[in-house]
Design a protein around this motif. Structure first.
Motif, PDB file in Angstrom:
ATOM      1  N   VAL A  91       2.836  -2.535  -7.918  1.00  0.00           N
ATOM      2  CA  VAL A  91       3.260  -3.625  -7.042  1.00  0.00           C
ATOM      3  C   VAL A  91       2.587  -4.928  -7.457  1.00  0.00           C
ATOM      4  O   VAL A  91       1.392  -4.959  -7.755  1.00  0.00           O
ATOM      5  CB  VAL A  91       2.912  -3.316  -5.568  1.00  0.00           C
ATOM      6  N   VAL A  92       3.349  -6.005  -7.455  1.00  0.00           N
ATOM      7  CA  VAL A  92       2.829  -7.352  -7.674  1.00  0.00           C
ATOM      8  C   VAL A  92       3.126  -8.179  -6.425  1.00  0.00           C
ATOM      9  O   VAL A  92       4.214  -8.088  -5.846  1.00  0.00           O
ATOM     10  CB  VAL A  92       3.464  -8.015  -8.910  1.00  0.00           C
ATOM     11  N   LEU A  93       2.154  -8.981  -5.997  1.00  0.00           N
ATOM     12  CA  LEU A  93       2.311  -9.857  -4.846  1.00  0.00           C
ATOM     13  C   LEU A  93       2.331 -11.310  -5.308  1.00  0.00           C
ATOM     14  O   LEU A  93       1.547 -11.698  -6.178  1.00  0.00           O
ATOM     15  CB  LEU A  93       1.161  -9.666  -3.846  1.00  0.00           C
ATOM     16  N   ALA A  94       3.235 -12.097  -4.732  1.00  0.00           N
ATOM     17  CA  ALA A  94       3.334 -13.519  -5.057  1.00  0.00           C
ATOM     18  C   ALA A  94       2.904 -14.346  -3.862  1.00  0.00           C
ATOM     19  O   ALA A  94       3.502 -14.244  -2.783  1.00  0.00           O
ATOM     20  CB  ALA A  94       4.761 -13.882  -5.466  1.00  0.00           C
ATOM     21  N   HIS A 137       0.828  -1.218   0.000  1.00  0.00           N
ATOM     22  CA  HIS A 137       0.000   0.000   0.000  1.00  0.00           C
ATOM     23  C   HIS A 137       0.858   1.262   0.000  1.00  0.00           C
ATOM     24  O   HIS A 137       0.554   2.229  -0.703  1.00  0.00           O
ATOM     25  CB  HIS A 137      -0.928  -0.003   1.209  1.00  0.00           C
ATOM     26  N   GLN A 138       1.926   1.247   0.777  1.00  0.00           N
ATOM     27  CA  GLN A 138       2.786   2.422   0.846  1.00  0.00           C
ATOM     28  C   GLN A 138       3.471   2.693  -0.490  1.00  0.00           C
ATOM     29  O   GLN A 138       3.582   3.844  -0.919  1.00  0.00           O
ATOM     30  CB  GLN A 138       3.810   2.255   1.966  1.00  0.00           C
ATOM     31  N   TYR A 139       3.913   1.647  -1.176  1.00  0.00           N
ATOM     32  CA  TYR A 139       4.509   1.839  -2.491  1.00  0.00           C
ATOM     33  C   TYR A 139       3.482   2.327  -3.506  1.00  0.00           C
ATOM     34  O   TYR A 139       3.770   3.188  -4.347  1.00  0.00           O
ATOM     35  CB  TYR A 139       5.152   0.533  -2.979  1.00  0.00           C
ATOM     36  N   GLY A 146      -4.887  -2.637  -4.165  1.00  0.00           N
ATOM     37  CA  GLY A 146      -4.695  -2.370  -5.583  1.00  0.00           C
ATOM     38  C   GLY A 146      -3.444  -2.988  -6.171  1.00  0.00           C
ATOM     39  O   GLY A 146      -2.827  -2.405  -7.067  1.00  0.00           O
ATOM     40  N   ALA A 147      -3.072  -4.172  -5.689  1.00  0.00           N
ATOM     41  CA  ALA A 147      -1.889  -4.858  -6.205  1.00  0.00           C
ATOM     42  C   ALA A 147      -2.312  -6.171  -6.868  1.00  0.00           C
ATOM     43  O   ALA A 147      -3.198  -6.865  -6.364  1.00  0.00           O
ATOM     44  CB  ALA A 147      -0.896  -5.141  -5.082  1.00  0.00           C
TER      45      ALA A 147
END
Length: 375
Positions: free
Chosen positions: A198-201, A189-191, A222-223
């Motif tokens: 941002v992408v999350l794995a 969120h901060q980025y 929103g990632a």
């Protein structure tokens, strides 16, 4: 000038104290209900205490924090200040029982064995050399020694290693229940607030519900989230997430990993496999491997850090739930016994409260009253 003198000069007005930076971010809770399935996690011989399943039901709202370190460390500061002053009221430099009680206090505050022995031995030496008699003198030696040790074990700011020429990859490790998924969401969120993609794995394919929790947080902040079915190959998820991040022009890839593996060998093999995939696709990655620890577990968190240090190249530590513990000395124990820098601290339940670790602000927030009393 030592860290103690630097902080004290700010109190006396000889040096202007830097105001803590405040990020405009959003609210999210790390606390959640305890589930029966998450009560025990075994890594080698380390047994994890009862832990909380991370919740994804909290609302998100802006909530500025005026002084996060002072507010977040209040529980530790009040408890340690009271107990130390009660002990020092009976200070007798020639009485070994006093020093034993001091050592007990420090150990109970999770300062760690090595740091405790150093602080007690320093006071013994100074008491004899200075022919120390007063409580005030003893207090100054103890507090100054502890504060300066924070400066020595965690000097200044530890730079977060970002890839300036492309995708930054951050690998998160740690046992279940420490706030790992929540920390990933906060950082994402901060980025995103800074305008970065941002992408999350979802590399934790072992624990039931872990993939879905990360998907929920991804939607909320929103990632994009790359995942597979439960029990799938984490290394394959990592590979797919790197490909997606590259194709979408993402700036940051945050990778979750499993925390409940059967033993150290499984833990090491899984993490090494994931790291091989990462480094093959992006040289010099992962750029950070962050170990997430729950500060409220005290000595158990230190034991976890020792195990993870043996199994993977940890570059930094995230200490969550610092506001929920009266044992802020864990930072000193980690620095003194492990030599791993604390890079982020969670000082509350909002997105504001994940902060890059600042040694001066931390020491000031923890010892503010005691430093003032040494005047």
């Amino acid at each position: 000038m030592g860290l103690f003198d630097k902080i004290k000069s700010a109190f006396t007005g000889t040096e202007k104290k830097q105001e803590p930076e405040v990020s405009k971010v959003s609210e999210i809770s790390e606390d959640s209900e305890v589930s029966e399935d998450s009560k025990v996690a075994e890594i080698s011989e380390v047994s994890e205490p009862t832990v909380a399943k991370e919740s994804t039901t909290e609302t998100i709202s802006d909530k500025p924090v005026a002084d996060p370190y002072e507010k977040g460390l209040k529980k530790s500061r009040v408890s340690f200040t009271r107990r130390l002053n009660e002990l020092l009221a009976n200070f007798r430099y020639e009485d070994e029982e006093f020093f034993e009680e001091l050592e007990d206090l420090l150990i109970e505050s999770d300062v760690g064995f090595e740091a405790t022995m150093y602080i007690a031995d320093t006071l013994r030496y100074e008491a004899k050399v200075q022919n120390m008699r007063s409580m005030k003198d003893a207090q100054r030696v103890i507090v100054k020694t502890m504060v300066d040790m924070y400066g020595e074990t965690n000097p200044d700011h530890h730079v977060f290693n970002e890839n300036k020429d492309g995708l930054t990859v951050v690998l998160f490790v740690g046992v279940n229940g420490v706030g790992k998924t929540t920390t990933i969401a906060k950082m994402a969120h901060q980025y995103i607030e800074k305008g970065q993609k941002v992408v999350l794995a979802a590399g934790d394919t072992f624990r039931a519900g872990a993939i879905e929790q990360l998907r929920i947080w991804g939607d909320r902040v929103g990632a994009e989230v790359v995942s597979t079915k439960q029990g799938g190959d984490p290394a394959a998820v990592v590979y797919d997430s790197i490909e997606m991040a590259k194709q979408s022009g993402a700036d940051i890839l945050l990778i979750d990993t499993a925390g409940r593996l059967q033993n150290k060998k499984n833990l090491m093999n899984e993490l090494q496999k994931m790291k091989r995939v990462i480094s093959r696709e992006i040289p010099d990655a992962p750029h950070e491997t962050l170990l997430v620890l729950d500060a409220t577990t005290g000595q158990n968190a230190l034991n976890q850090a020792k195990i993870f240090k043996e199994t993977t190249d940890v570059t930094g530590i995230v200490l969550t739930k610092m506001d929920g513990t009266a044992k802020g000395g864990i930072v000193l124990a980690i620095g003194k016994e492990l030599g791993i820098p604390v890079k982020f601290v969670g000082l509350g339940e909002t997105m504001n409260d994940l902060h890059p670790f600042d040694t001066e602000k931390f020491a000031s927030g923890l010892f503010k009253e005691l430093i003032a009393q040494t005047n």
